[in-house]
Design a protein around this motif. Structure first.
Motif, PDB file in Angstrom:
ATOM      1  N   ARG A   1       0.829  -1.200   0.000  1.00 57.99           N
ATOM      2  CA  ARG A   1       0.000   0.000   0.000  1.00 57.99           C
ATOM      3  C   ARG A   1       0.868   1.256   0.000  1.00 57.99           C
ATOM      4  NH1 ARG A   1      -2.497  -1.041   4.264  1.00 57.99           N
ATOM      5  NH2 ARG A   1      -4.192  -2.245   3.349  1.00 57.99           N
ATOM      6  N   GLN A   2       1.925   1.240   0.821  1.00 60.97           N
ATOM      7  CA  GLN A   2       2.842   2.378   0.859  1.00 60.97           C
ATOM      8  C   GLN A   2       3.575   2.516  -0.477  1.00 60.97           C
ATOM      9  OE1 GLN A   2       3.050   4.487   3.225  1.00 60.97           O
ATOM     10  NE2 GLN A   2       5.016   5.550   3.086  1.00 60.97           N
ATOM     11  N   ALA A   3       3.968   1.405  -1.054  1.00 63.05           N
ATOM     12  CA  ALA A   3       4.666   1.443  -2.342  1.00 63.05           C
ATOM     13  C   ALA A   3       3.771   2.015  -3.435  1.00 63.05           C
ATOM     14  CB  ALA A   3       5.137   0.042  -2.719  1.00 63.05           C
ATOM     15  N   GLN A   4       2.494   1.669  -3.405  1.00 64.46           N
ATOM     16  CA  GLN A   4       1.554   2.196  -4.394  1.00 64.46           C
ATOM     17  C   GLN A   4       1.391   3.710  -4.253  1.00 64.46           C
ATOM     18  OE1 GLN A   4      -1.843  -0.260  -3.484  1.00 64.46           O
ATOM     19  NE2 GLN A   4      -1.381  -1.733  -5.115  1.00 64.46           N
ATOM     20  N   GLN A   5       1.385   4.193  -3.006  1.00 67.35           N
ATOM     21  CA  GLN A   5       1.281   5.635  -2.783  1.00 67.35           C
ATOM     22  C   GLN A   5       2.510   6.365  -3.306  1.00 67.35           C
ATOM     23  OE1 GLN A   5       0.569   6.104   1.409  1.00 67.35           O
ATOM     24  NE2 GLN A   5      -1.520   5.339   1.300  1.00 67.35           N
ATOM     25  N   VAL A   6       3.686   5.812  -3.021  1.00 72.01           N
ATOM     26  CA  VAL A   6       4.914   6.435  -3.502  1.00 72.01           C
ATOM     27  C   VAL A   6       4.973   6.382  -5.026  1.00 72.01           C
ATOM     28  CG1 VAL A   6       7.428   6.294  -3.514  1.00 72.01           C
ATOM     29  CG2 VAL A   6       6.178   5.933  -1.371  1.00 72.01           C
ATOM     30  N   GLN A   7       4.572   5.257  -5.602  1.00 71.77           N
ATOM     31  CA  GLN A   7       4.614   5.110  -7.053  1.00 71.77           C
ATOM     32  C   GLN A   7       3.723   6.154  -7.741  1.00 71.77           C
ATOM     33  OE1 GLN A   7       2.669   1.675  -8.820  1.00 71.77           O
ATOM     34  NE2 GLN A   7       4.452   1.305 -10.133  1.00 71.77           N
ATOM     35  N   ALA A   8       2.593   6.485  -7.112  1.00 76.37           N
ATOM     36  CA  ALA A   8       1.688   7.465  -7.701  1.00 76.37           C
ATOM     37  C   ALA A   8       2.348   8.831  -7.852  1.00 76.37           C
ATOM     38  CB  ALA A   8       0.420   7.575  -6.856  1.00 76.37           C
ATOM     39  N   TYR A   9       3.273   9.165  -6.919  1.00 77.98           N
ATOM     40  CA  TYR A   9       3.966  10.463  -7.013  1.00 77.98           C
ATOM     41  C   TYR A   9       4.926  10.510  -8.199  1.00 77.98           C
ATOM     42  CZ  TYR A   9       2.246  11.569  -2.324  1.00 77.98           C
ATOM     43  OH  TYR A   9       1.442  11.828  -1.245  1.00 77.98           O
ATOM     44  N   LEU A  10       5.282   9.347  -8.732  1.00 75.87           N
ATOM     45  CA  LEU A  10       6.205   9.310  -9.868  1.00 75.87           C
ATOM     46  C   LEU A  10       5.535   9.735 -11.169  1.00 75.87           C
ATOM     47  CD1 LEU A  10       7.987   5.918  -9.065  1.00 75.87           C
ATOM     48  CD2 LEU A  10       8.979   8.203  -8.859  1.00 75.87           C
ATOM     49  N   ASP A  11       4.215   9.753 -11.177  1.00 75.62           N
ATOM     50  CA  ASP A  11       3.471  10.125 -12.378  1.00 75.62           C
ATOM     51  C   ASP A  11       3.153  11.621 -12.322  1.00 75.62           C
ATOM     52  OD1 ASP A  11       1.745  10.496 -14.500  1.00 75.62           O
ATOM     53  OD2 ASP A  11       0.667   8.629 -14.169  1.00 75.62           O
ATOM     54  N   HIS A  12       3.963  12.425 -12.986  1.00 74.55           N
ATOM     55  CA  HIS A  12       3.806  13.875 -12.930  1.00 74.55           C
ATOM     56  C   HIS A  12       2.461  14.323 -13.489  1.00 74.55           C
ATOM     57  CE1 HIS A  12       4.261  18.033 -14.470  1.00 74.55           C
ATOM     58  NE2 HIS A  12       4.908  18.202 -13.338  1.00 74.55           N
ATOM     59  N   LYS A  13       1.952  13.633 -14.491  1.00 74.43           N
ATOM     60  CA  LYS A  13       0.690  14.039 -15.091  1.00 74.43           C
ATOM     61  C   LYS A  13      -0.483  13.872 -14.135  1.00 74.43           C
ATOM     62  CE  LYS A  13       2.043  13.101 -19.883  1.00 74.43           C
ATOM     63  NZ  LYS A  13       1.741  12.320 -21.126  1.00 74.43           N
ATOM     64  N   GLN A  14      -0.426  12.839 -13.311  1.00 71.89           N
ATOM     65  CA  GLN A  14      -1.498  12.611 -12.345  1.00 71.89           C
ATOM     66  C   GLN A  14      -1.390  13.527 -11.134  1.00 71.89           C
ATOM     67  OE1 GLN A  14      -2.033   8.583 -11.074  1.00 71.89           O
ATOM     68  NE2 GLN A  14      -2.845   7.883 -13.042  1.00 71.89           N
ATOM     69  N   ARG A  15      -0.162  13.825 -10.708  1.00 75.14           N
ATOM     70  CA  ARG A  15       0.029  14.633  -9.495  1.00 75.14           C
ATOM     71  C   ARG A  15       1.088  15.710  -9.732  1.00 75.14           C
ATOM     72  NH1 ARG A  15      -0.250  10.419  -4.362  1.00 75.14           N
ATOM     73  NH2 ARG A  15      -2.243   9.485  -4.917  1.00 75.14           N
ATOM     74  N   PRO A  16       0.765  16.729 -10.510  1.00 78.81           N
ATOM     75  CA  PRO A  16       1.741  17.803 -10.728  1.00 78.81           C
ATOM     76  C   PRO A  16       1.890  18.730  -9.529  1.00 78.81           C
ATOM     77  CG  PRO A  16      -0.307  18.299 -11.862  1.00 78.81           C
ATOM     78  CD  PRO A  16      -0.456  16.915 -11.313  1.00 78.81           C
ATOM     79  N   TRP A  17       0.901  18.714  -8.624  1.00 72.51           N
ATOM     80  CA  TRP A  17       0.933  19.590  -7.446  1.00 72.51           C
ATOM     81  C   TRP A  17       0.583  18.787  -6.209  1.00 72.51           C
ATOM     82  CZ3 TRP A  17       2.779  24.334  -8.452  1.00 72.51           C
ATOM     83  CH2 TRP A  17       2.673  24.813  -9.757  1.00 72.51           C
ATOM     84  N   LEU A  18       1.250  19.096  -5.096  1.00 72.05           N
ATOM     85  CA  LEU A  18       0.928  18.499  -3.803  1.00 72.05           C
ATOM     86  C   LEU A  18       0.508  19.617  -2.863  1.00 72.05           C
ATOM     87  CD1 LEU A  18       3.122  16.529  -5.146  1.00 72.05           C
ATOM     88  CD2 LEU A  18       3.499  15.715  -2.828  1.00 72.05           C
ATOM     89  N   HIS A  19      -0.614  19.433  -2.193  1.00 73.75           N
ATOM     90  CA  HIS A  19      -1.121  20.416  -1.241  1.00 73.75           C
ATOM     91  C   HIS A  19      -1.047  19.809   0.154  1.00 73.75           C
ATOM     92  CE1 HIS A  19      -2.423  22.863  -4.625  1.00 73.75           C
ATOM     93  NE2 HIS A  19      -2.943  21.761  -5.139  1.00 73.75           N
ATOM     94  N   LEU A  20      -0.188  20.376   0.989  1.00 73.72           N
ATOM     95  CA  LEU A  20       0.131  19.781   2.285  1.00 73.72           C
ATOM     96  C   LEU A  20      -0.531  20.550   3.420  1.00 73.72           C
ATOM     97  CD1 LEU A  20       3.966  19.200   1.708  1.00 73.72           C
ATOM     98  CD2 LEU A  20       2.048  17.664   1.155  1.00 73.72           C
ATOM     99  N   VAL A  21      -1.093  19.789   4.367  1.00 76.77           N
ATOM    100  CA  VAL A  21      -1.725  20.384   5.544  1.00 76.77           C
ATOM    101  C   VAL A  21      -1.202  19.700   6.803  1.00 76.77           C
ATOM    102  CG1 VAL A  21      -3.808  21.124   4.317  1.00 76.77           C
ATOM    103  CG2 VAL A  21      -3.704  18.817   5.294  1.00 76.77           C
ATOM    104  N   ASP A  22      -1.774  20.064   7.916  1.00 76.34           N
ATOM    105  CA  ASP A  22      -1.351  19.623   9.248  1.00 76.34           C
ATOM    106  C   ASP A  22      -1.081  18.117   9.306  1.00 76.34           C
ATOM    107  OD1 ASP A  22      -1.546  18.800  12.099  1.00 76.34           O
ATOM    108  OD2 ASP A  22      -2.065  20.904  12.410  1.00 76.34           O
ATOM    109  N   GLY A  23       0.102  17.749   9.783  1.00 80.18           N
ATOM    110  CA  GLY A  23       0.470  16.343   9.895  1.00 80.18           C
ATOM    111  C   GLY A  23      -0.354  15.579  10.906  1.00 80.18           C
ATOM    112  N   GLY A  24      -1.023  16.294  11.807  1.00 85.81           N
ATOM    113  CA  GLY A  24      -1.827  15.625  12.817  1.00 85.81           C
ATOM    114  C   GLY A  24      -3.024  14.894  12.263  1.00 85.81           C
ATOM    115  N   ILE A  25      -3.429  15.221  11.039  1.00 83.60           N
ATOM    116  CA  ILE A  25      -4.564  14.536  10.428  1.00 83.60           C
ATOM    117  C   ILE A  25      -4.226  13.074  10.157  1.00 83.60           C
ATOM    118  CG2 ILE A  25      -6.033  14.461   8.368  1.00 83.60           C
ATOM    119  CD1 ILE A  25      -5.674  17.484   8.175  1.00 83.60           C
ATOM    120  N   SER A  26      -3.003  12.824   9.741  1.00 84.12           N
ATOM    121  CA  SER A  26      -2.604  11.459   9.396  1.00 84.12           C
ATOM    122  C   SER A  26      -1.855  10.753  10.521  1.00 84.12           C
ATOM    123  CB  SER A  26      -1.734  11.466   8.129  1.00 84.12           C
ATOM    124  OG  SER A  26      -0.666  12.386   8.249  1.00 84.12           O
TER     125      SER A  26
END
Length: 466
Positions: free
Chosen positions: A277-302
């Motif tokens: 599951r973690q590998a799939q999440q990391v792999q998704a970041y490798l696809d620039h077309k799918q995730r060109p931007w990351l919006h980060l919020v409070d770490g306490g949510i996760s």
């Protein structure tokens, strides 16, 4: 933690009149729709040896037979102050009688932090023991929340706040930089005397933990070393609604990044394991077309405790069962995790009342209960995982010990003092009295911890046998 912070911040508005409330509503509405600026720079060229930087940071100049990990929770200045008190106490504990002697503070290998705890972690990583002379006046005893509100209502900032490239967290980051971080970048964390510091955020798109660390920023080909500490801390503490997300631009695919062995192996797992599951999440970041931007919020949510970084590092990134035998852990014989948990524990009075609680109270309670249960589960699985790994790494001739120390308000013995601490809010504006009590609590709970005493005895026994 998130709901408490929202209540503290938004509760300030009505007392300042309808005009302030109207202005705030306009700013909150318009900036909520804005696209915020991303200041991360592209990584020119990725090389395999970059992956070793994190391990070198853990090794540092510390005792290779000790592995000391600290986690600072979220909770505004309440969390910052409790974490600071723990650092003060660690600085008083002598771990080695060799000349020159070393304290337990100097033996910290890693700090994983969330939200309010990230201020303390980041300043310590940058300045070491200088934190004990500077941090209180610069941050803990400053009305940071009030200053941010005045900046929000200052007409000079309105044009920026109403633009498409500047949000409330950008404003906060600029302020943090001015009062605390002085244009420092994450490269300032990397020196032999400093622990590896992981500032945890949450990816708003997925709800998953996104730690600001070299290995993960390499995935999106962003230059970790040039990123401002102030923005990293602002992302870690960006309470949703109250503060805007901090945005990262992805340059994935532009730096020659190669996926690590653990990720390739995990994707081949037959079942959906945590590693896969973690590998799939990391792999998704490798696809620039799918995730060109990351919006980060409070770490306490996760992960409001900051402990998940250690669970993931041991159970996911490393091959199962081999983490304590890897290069940067292979000599460890005494392992210690200190969890500094600034969560407040309030007794609900609803069961004593005829009328149902308000909608806001229900929402706040549900959110707090979910975070609390998730945190308790995290503590359990981290304890069990590290205990299991320590047993596996032990041999008849070489025992590996593991100790888990909790520093929380639950460990405060005096009932009146415990109630006082639980009633301190999560704002970034505390009285001197509140700060004093939080620092003292952090020190006393750690000092009296039976688990810490057992750890120190294990270290002493090992040193005598050598």
């Amino acid at each position: 933690m998130v709901k408490e912070a929202q209540q503290n911040w938004l509760g300030w508005l009505p007392s300042h009149g309808p005009r302030a409330l109207s202005i705030a509503c306009v700013l909150l509405w318009t900036t909520a729709c804005a696209q915020y600026s991303a200041v991360d720079k592209p990584l020119t060229k990725w090389t395999p040896d970059r992956s070793d930087l994190e391990f070198e940071q853990i090794e540092g100049d510390r005792d290779p037979e000790l592995l000391v990990m600290v986690a600072f929770s979220g909770g505004g200045s309440r969390a910052s102050s409790l974490a600071y008190g723990v650092l003060e106490e660690l600085n008083e504990i002598v771990i080695s009688q060799a000349t020159p002697s070393r304290t337990l503070l100097q033996e910290i290998d890693m700090i994983s932090s969330v939200s309010g705890g990230s201020f303390t972690a980041a300043y310590f990583a940058l300045h070491g023991e200088k934190i004990f002379t500077d941090f209180e006046p610069l941050f803990l005893r400053k009305n940071v929340e009030g200053a941010l509100f005045w900046k929000l209502f200052n007409p000079i900032n309105w044009a920026k706040l109403l633009s498409q490239s500047y949000g409330r967290s950008d404003l906060a980051a600029d302020y943090y930089d001015k009062i605390l971080f002085d244009e420092a970048t994450l490269s300032g964390f990397h020196k032999p005397s400093a622990p590896l510091v992981i500032l945890n955020t949450t990816d708003l798109a997925t709800g998953s933990r996104f730690p600001l660390m070299p290995q993960l920023l390499d995935v999106i080909c962003a230059d970790y070393g040039s990123y401002p500490v102030s923005r990293a801390v602002a992302a870690s503490s960006a309470v949703p609604i109250v503060l805007s997300p901090i945005t990262l631009e992805s340059y994935a695919g532009d730096c020659g990044y190669e996926t690590p062995d653990w990720l390739t192996a995990a994707l081949k797992d037959d079942t959906l394991t945590p590693r896969k599951r973690q590998a799939q999440q990391v792999q998704a970041y490798l696809d620039h077309k799918q995730r060109p931007w990351l919006h980060l919020v409070d770490g306490g949510i996760s992960d409001n405790l900051g402990l998940r970084a250690y669970y993931d590092g041991l159970n996911i990134v490393s091959a199962p069962g081999s983490a304590l035998n890897s290069q940067h852990h292979k000599h460890a014989r005494n392992i210690l995790i200190i969890s500094v948990d600034a969560r407040a524990h309030h007794d609900s009075k609803w069961q004593l009342e005829r009328y149902a609680p308000s909608l806001f109270e229900v929402i706040s309670s549900v959110s707090a209960d979910q975070i609390s249960r998730y945190s308790e589960d995290t503590v359990t699985i981290v304890r069990e995982l590290f205990s299991q790994q320590a047993r596996k790494a032990s041999t008849p001739d070489r025992k590996v010990t593991f100790s888990f120390v909790e520093v929380s308000f639950n460990q405060v013995e005096d009932g009146a003092e415990r109630e006082y601490l639980n009633n301190i809010g999560t704002s970034f504006s505390l009285s001197d009295k509140e700060v004093d009590h939080l620092i003292a609590a952090g020190r006393k709970v750690l000092r009296n911890s039976p688990e810490l005493k057992a750890f120190l005895q294990d270290v002493q026994n090992r040193q005598k046998s050598q």
